[in-house]
Design an enzyme around this catalytic site. Structure first.
Site, PDB file in Angstrom:
ATOM      1  N   HIS A 124     -16.361 -19.580 -24.074  1.00 23.75           N
ATOM      2  CA  HIS A 124     -16.127 -18.911 -22.788  1.00 23.75           C
ATOM      3  C   HIS A 124     -15.250 -17.675 -22.966  1.00 23.75           C
ATOM      4  O   HIS A 124     -14.032 -17.762 -22.991  1.00 23.75           O
ATOM      5  CB  HIS A 124     -15.445 -19.908 -21.841  1.00 23.75           C
TER       6      HIS A 124
ATOM      7  N   ASN B  36     -21.247 -12.145 -16.450  1.00 28.52           N
ATOM      8  CA  ASN B  36     -20.825 -11.321 -15.303  1.00 28.52           C
ATOM      9  C   ASN B  36     -20.494  -9.893 -15.729  1.00 28.52           C
ATOM     10  O   ASN B  36     -19.404  -9.385 -15.525  1.00 28.52           O
ATOM     11  CB  ASN B  36     -19.655 -11.965 -14.546  1.00 28.52           C
TER      12      ASN B  36
ATOM     13  N   ASP C 102     -20.827 -17.968 -14.126  1.00 23.72           N
ATOM     14  CA  ASP C 102     -19.367 -17.979 -14.244  1.00 23.72           C
ATOM     15  C   ASP C 102     -18.674 -16.839 -13.509  1.00 23.72           C
ATOM     16  O   ASP C 102     -19.108 -15.695 -13.541  1.00 23.72           O
ATOM     17  CB  ASP C 102     -18.926 -17.924 -15.698  1.00 23.72           C
TER      18      ASP C 102
ATOM     19  N   HIS D  52     -13.541 -24.463 -17.674  1.00 21.86           N
ATOM     20  CA  HIS D  52     -12.095 -24.398 -17.417  1.00 21.86           C
ATOM     21  C   HIS D  52     -11.520 -25.380 -16.394  1.00 21.86           C
ATOM     22  O   HIS D  52     -11.085 -24.986 -15.316  1.00 21.86           O
ATOM     23  CB  HIS D  52     -11.688 -22.977 -17.045  1.00 21.86           C
TER      24      HIS D  52
ATOM     25  N   ASP E 195     -11.555 -18.681 -22.053  1.00 22.32           N
ATOM     26  CA  ASP E 195     -11.820 -17.896 -20.840  1.00 22.32           C
ATOM     27  C   ASP E 195     -11.116 -16.535 -20.973  1.00 22.32           C
ATOM     28  O   ASP E 195     -10.500 -16.036 -20.030  1.00 22.32           O
ATOM     29  CB  ASP E 195     -11.362 -18.624 -19.575  1.00 22.32           C
TER      30      ASP E 195
ATOM     31  N   HIS F  19      -8.151  -7.475 -18.827  1.00 23.76           N
ATOM     32  CA  HIS F  19      -8.052  -6.467 -17.771  1.00 23.76           C
ATOM     33  C   HIS F  19      -7.171  -5.331 -18.265  1.00 23.76           C
ATOM     34  O   HIS F  19      -6.374  -5.511 -19.181  1.00 23.76           O
ATOM     35  CB  HIS F  19      -7.449  -7.077 -16.503  1.00 23.76           C
TER      36      HIS F  19
END
Lengths: 326, 430
Positions: free
Chosen positions: B64, B98, B156, B236, B309, B313
């Protein structure tokens, strides 16, 4: 400058050292008492024919409001002007500045313009805290989301102290939308630190998770909250809460939780009725009660100016040497 | 691909398949593990690597990650994501769909796979979208996506809320014997929540998302998996109750696997105090009781694997106020250190259990066969110094994300060398 000297003497026992006033959670009881004592000494200035002292002469203060507000913004503006600061208002529609980075850019620009004190109101919790970490200007929180509204709680405390002669031992019931209220949170911190007993009252949908762990008694029964209380603090109930299914209707809320004449009869005869405003007449508070003999709502507004003068004065820091010699 | 011949000597082999940690030498020839013996004599033409005091683990697999490419190359790319992964000990990672455009068609999936191969540091194995455009309305062409190299399908970031569509997805995915990955969140319940609903959210005046926004979807999906026989993988996990639901379902024989992140194993809602946007993540960090429940689930095998995960950013996005800042933690480069410090140090897990959850477990779910430390397996190895103490400094990350909730934390346990197909792809001392 006798009046400023009086205040500094008040401050002698404890010097204010914080750059910012962000909330009451991080203040000690002594710091809260210092703010109240300073406010008490400034109250008299607003009663003079010439309502002005030079304490903040040469300081630049900016009201930066990202959320509509009339009374808080005006109150801060009057406070700054009565202390002779240069005062400026910036209002930004919450919709036009939605991103935090834009706010930070705004702050950096204001810092470059050498602003001394920034008063910030924002719909999101923590915005003044994020800004305070990234600027050397002093920040005063004028309300951040559902987090804190320290000057509102301070003016509430000042009003209670004047009316009841003390805070310690008072039984204060805060009634309404606790979950979304920064006023409730700031009052809870201030009141418990100064030794009052706090009851939070509202339907379970308007009480935030585990709030009883913050040191308050919690009840869903408004009649129980009213009985025996020295102070009843009503909170504004907003129409959006009905849309979010937190209350079935405003009518239902008024019938279950509104403070009207009948309910007031079961309260102590000398109970204080308070409200941070603006009031939804006929929802959380009946008009008769709002304007009745127990109401101190307008005293709260008057005290607001004194409290904000104290906040501006204290965060502006110790007097400069030349000023002290003047 | 064939690597140089290499002898890793003097280390301790942590083999999750054999559930043992033994002092042994590892001989790598032509990109494969040739032999593992207590001592293997060095010979001419053999490069020798000294692993005294080190642990030799199978290379990690991350089920992930978000590599953000195509679409948000300012946050991360397949290249920088691969670099971050390999520094964390990973030899394979599964980017979530995504992206922009969404990986809901062959072209996007193939591009990401090929870009991974061009970079050549790790095996990039995408997770395809479960519904077109991740809109939750129409299923994607599963067969085409699996043919293009997807290891699983998921929306996801968004949960698949339509119960009928979820049933069909689980049913139809049986044809391919691959899992449907659910981001379990009832978005009506979590409505606008930016952290765990509890005492810290109440204190900060932030909107909370209750643990039940996760458990109600897990409960529903378990019922659908039980009904259809489809393979459900829950992404998660964040709450102790979720672990309990899956534990019971596994006992009943439901085909379900699940993952947990290093941050949910090591941090709680307390990390958010002070409006710390670096700890803003979805699902949110919950209570200490939840954290301990997750560790218990990881220990008893209810939770099959650790997945980061990894959600990079930009700094300016994370430096915003709490409500505006995006959800997500960049976890690839801190995963081993955080897990070793939170799980091995206090005695919750053994090294072979940790190796299983970081390598063997996720490899099984991703369908990466012959991933392990046995003669004949491709030589994918992570060498770990279990005693190395280091301080997290995101400025030194290979990831484009230069923010971490672990900044300044002292961790014990560090990946020193990573070998893939017999080639050294990362060496901390180089």
């Amino acid at each position: 400058m006798a009046e400023a000297t009086i205040t500094r003497e008040h401050a002698q026992g404890l010097q204010w050292i914080k750059k910012d006033l962000l909330g009451l959670e991080e203040l000690s009881a002594e710091e809260i008492r210092l703010l109240l004592a300073t406010a008490e000494s400034f109250r008299e200035i607003s009663l003079r024919p010439i309502k002005k002292v030079p304490a903040l002469r040469g300081k630049t203060v900016v009201n930066l409001f990202f959320e509509p507000s009339t009374r808080t913004r005006t109150s801060f503006e009057l406070a700054a002007k009565r202390l002779s600061a240069d005062m400026m208002n910036i209002t930004a529609e919450a919709s036009s500045i939605t991103k935090g980075e834009t706010i930070l850019d705004t702050i950096r620009n204001l810092e470059a313009l050498k602003v001394d004190i920034l008063i910030i109101r924002h719909a999101a919790a923590g915005v003044p805290h994020t800004i305070a970490r990234q600027t050397s200007a002093s920040i005063i929180n004028a309300g951040d989301g559902a987090h804190e509204h320290p000057t509102q709680a301070l003016l509430d405390l000042l009003t209670m102290q004047q009316q009841k002669g003390r805070i310690e031992g008072l039984h204060v019931s805060i009634i309404g939308d606790i979950a979304h209220s920064r006023v409730a949170r700031s009052n809870l911190w201030g009141l418990t630190k100064l030794g009052a007993r706090v009851t939070l009252c509202g339907p379970p949908t308007l009480l935030p998770a585990q709030v009883e762990e913050l040191g308050a008694r919690v009840t869903w029964d408004v009649d129980e909250a009213i009985r025996g209380a020295d102070v009843l603090m009503l909170l504004r109930i907003q129409h959006e809460r009905q849309e979010a299914a937190l209350v079935p209707s405003l009518r239902e809320y008024r019938l279950r939780y509104g403070l009207d004449e009948a309910r007031l009869k079961s309260a102590k005869p000398d109970v204080l009725v308070m409200h941070p405003g603006p009031i939804n007449r006929g929802v959380e508070l009946d008009s008769y009660v709002a304007d009745g003999p127990n109401s101190v709502i307008l005293e709260q507004v008057t005290n607001g100016v004194a409290v904000r003068m104290a906040a501006l004065y204290l965060v502006s820091g110790p007097p400069k040497t030349e000023e002290a010699n003047a | 691909m064939s690597g140089a011949n290499l002898l890793i000597s003097g280390g301790t082999v942590v083999d999750p398949a054999a559930k043992r940690e033994v002092r042994a030498d590892v001989l790598i020839q032509d990109g494969r593990i040739r032999d593992i013996q207590p001592t293997i004599a060095s010979s001419n033409g053999l490069r020798r690597m000294d692993a005294a005091g080190k642990l030799i683990l199978p290379g990690f697999v991350d089920l992930h990650v978000h590599f953000r490419q195509p679409g948000r190359e300012d946050k991360e790319t397949v290249e920088t994501g691969s670099q971050a992964a390999v520094r964390g000990g990973f030899v394979a990672a599964c980017p979530m769909p995504n992206t922009s455009p969404v990986m809901d068609h062959r072209g996007a999936v193939e591009w990401v796979r090929q870009e991974g191969q061009r970079v050549g540091l790790i095996d990039v194995r995408p997770v395809g979208a479960l519904t077109r455009g991740q809109q939750g309305a129409e299923l994607t062409d599963f067969g085409e996506l699996f043919d293009a190299g997807c290891v699983a399908l998921s929306d996801d970031g968004k949960p698949l809320l339509n119960s009928l569509l979820m049933r069909r997805a689980l049913e139809y995915a049986r044809v391919f014997d691959r899992p449907v990955i659910q981001h379990a969140e009832d978005t009506c319940l979590s409505s606008g929540g930016v952290m765990h609903e509890g005492l810290v959210a109440t204190t900060l005046g932030l909107r909370g998302a209750p643990a039940e926004s996760e458990t109600v979807i897990i409960a529903r999906d378990l019922a659908l998996a039980e009904r259809t026989g489809g393979w459900l993988h829950v992404a998660h996990l964040s709450s102790a109750r979720s672990v309990e639901l899956i534990r019971q379902a596994k006992r009943r024989g439901v085909r379900v696997t699940c993952e947990v992140t290093p941050h949910h194993l090591s941090l709680t809602e307390e990390a958010v105090r002070g409006f710390n946007t670096l700890a803003k993540v979805n699902p949110p960090l919950r209570t200490e009781q939840d954290r301990l429940g997750l560790i218990e689930g990881l220990k008893d095998g209810t939770i099959d694997c650790i997945a980061t995960d990894h959600a990079p950013h930009t700094a300016w996005e994370k430096d915003a106020d709490f409500d505006s800042a995006p959800f997500g933690i960049a976890g690839l480069e801190t995963a081993l250190g955080v897990c070793a410090t939170a799980l091995i140090g206090p005695g919750h897990l053994t090294w072979s259990q940790l190796a299983d959850r970081l390598a063997a477990g996720p490899a099984r779910i991703a369908g990466l066969t012959d991933h392990g430390l046995a003669a004949g397996c491709p030589a994918h190895v992570a060498i770990v110094d279990p005693a190395a103490a280091w301080t997290v400094d995101p400025a030194a990350f290979a990831s484009k994300a230069k923010r971490s909730p672990f900044t300044g934390q002292r961790l014990t346990g560090r990946v020193t060398t990573v070998i893939r197909h017999g080639l050294v792809v990362w060496d901390a001392n180089a």
